[in-house]
Design an enzyme around this catalytic site. Structure first.
Site, short mmCIF file in Angstrom:
data_model
loop_
_atom_site.label_atom_id
_atom_site.label_comp_id
_atom_site.label_asym_id
_atom_site.label_seq_id
_atom_site.Cartn_x
_atom_site.Cartn_y
_atom_site.Cartn_z
N HIS A 71 -47.80 -9.25 8.27
CA HIS A 71 -47.30 -7.87 8.31
C HIS A 71 -48.49 -6.92 8.18
O HIS A 71 -49.49 -7.25 7.53
CB HIS A 71 -46.36 -7.59 7.13
N CYS A 85 -44.74 -4.83 -0.88
CA CYS A 85 -43.53 -5.47 -0.36
C CYS A 85 -42.30 -5.15 -1.19
O CYS A 85 -41.19 -5.09 -0.65
CB CYS A 85 -43.73 -6.99 -0.29
#
Length: 268
Positions: free
Chosen positions: A165, A261
């Site tokens: 990511h 996250c």
């Protein structure tokens, strides 16, 4: 004076590692759930102690990855582009996120047509929406995001599966100052050139700090909340005028995520 922020977090009460799709995830390593919760609560409390507002998303049984709240949507100027997850294990989370936003006064909440994993692959600066691609989010999501937000989208190609990511390879330190921190080797040569052109004074992270998920960080423009193992970043951040706030999230790292996250920013 740094600006206070509003964040969305989801307690890890159902958290466990049930599958492996990135190098940090290992179902063979059991999660110490009480410790995971204690570490999450410590981060939440640090945010609140520094004046930030933390909203809570109720966890849903059967969805152990909801603790990674950053992946559920992207919010800019109160408009919400929901997520569409790449892996079926997380698909139902997107619906829960959209429901939360609608229930909490966000009037423009959109279900996307293309795969995007929220702020996992979207990073916001004053001028740009930086958008990762290569492992999770579809390149088609970039045009969709640009059309929805009316903000130029800059696509960045991730080439190393360890940085699956964008938020594992790049952190926006100060969106108004267009100040970022990133790990060059995570990106394709062309994307490195784009980043160097857009952010010529960016801080660069070496591999050891990137592998500690040191770029999976949250900055309020002064305090930078980041994994405590990313020690090589502390000095450069202080030199730049930021205050590192080391955080222990070792249990949540087993599921492939750290500070960023578990934190979604609710931008008014």
């Amino acid at each position: 004076m740094y600006a206070t922020r509003r964040y969305l977090m989801c307690p890890p009460v159902h958290f466990r590692v049930t599958y492996s799709i990135n190098p940090w995830m290992d179902p063979a390593k059991p999660v110490d759930l009480p410790l995971a919760l204690a570490q999450w609560e410590a981060l939440r409390d640090r945010y609140r102690a520094l004046g930030h507002t933390v909203e809570l998303l109720d966890p849903v049984p059967g969805l152990p990855d909801m603790v990674y709240a950053a992946n559920g949507a992207t919010v800019i100027e109160g408009r919400v582009l929901g997520a569409r997850f790449a892996h079926p294990e997380r698909a139902a989370e997107a619906r829960a996120h959209r429901a939360w936003y609608r229930a909490h006064g966000f009037g423009d909440v959109t279900e996307p047509a293309h795969i995007n994993e929220g702020e996992g692959d979207f990073a916001v600066t004053a001028s740009w929406l930086l958008a990762g691609r290569g492992f999770r989010s579809s390149p088609l999501s970039h045009g969709e995001a640009q059309e929805f937000f009316g903000r130029p989208v800059v696509g960045l190609d991730l080439i190393d599966p360890r940085y699956y990511h964008l938020d594992t390879a790049l952190c926006v330190l100060d969106p108004e100052a267009e100040d970022v921190l990133y790990h060059p080797a995570a990106f394709s040569p062309g994307s490195r050139a784009v980043l160097a052109r857009l952010f010529p004074d960016a801080l660069l992270a070496d591999e050891s700090d990137a592998l500690a998920l040191g770029l999976n960080a949250v900055s309020d423009g002064h305090h930078v909340f980041l994994p405590e193992a990313a020690t090589g970043l502390f000095g450069p951040l202080r030199t730049r005028g930021y205050e590192p706030v080391p955080v222990a999230l070792t249990e949540l790292l087993k599921g492939g995520g750290s500070v960023k996250c578990v934190t979604a920013e609710l931008r008014p």
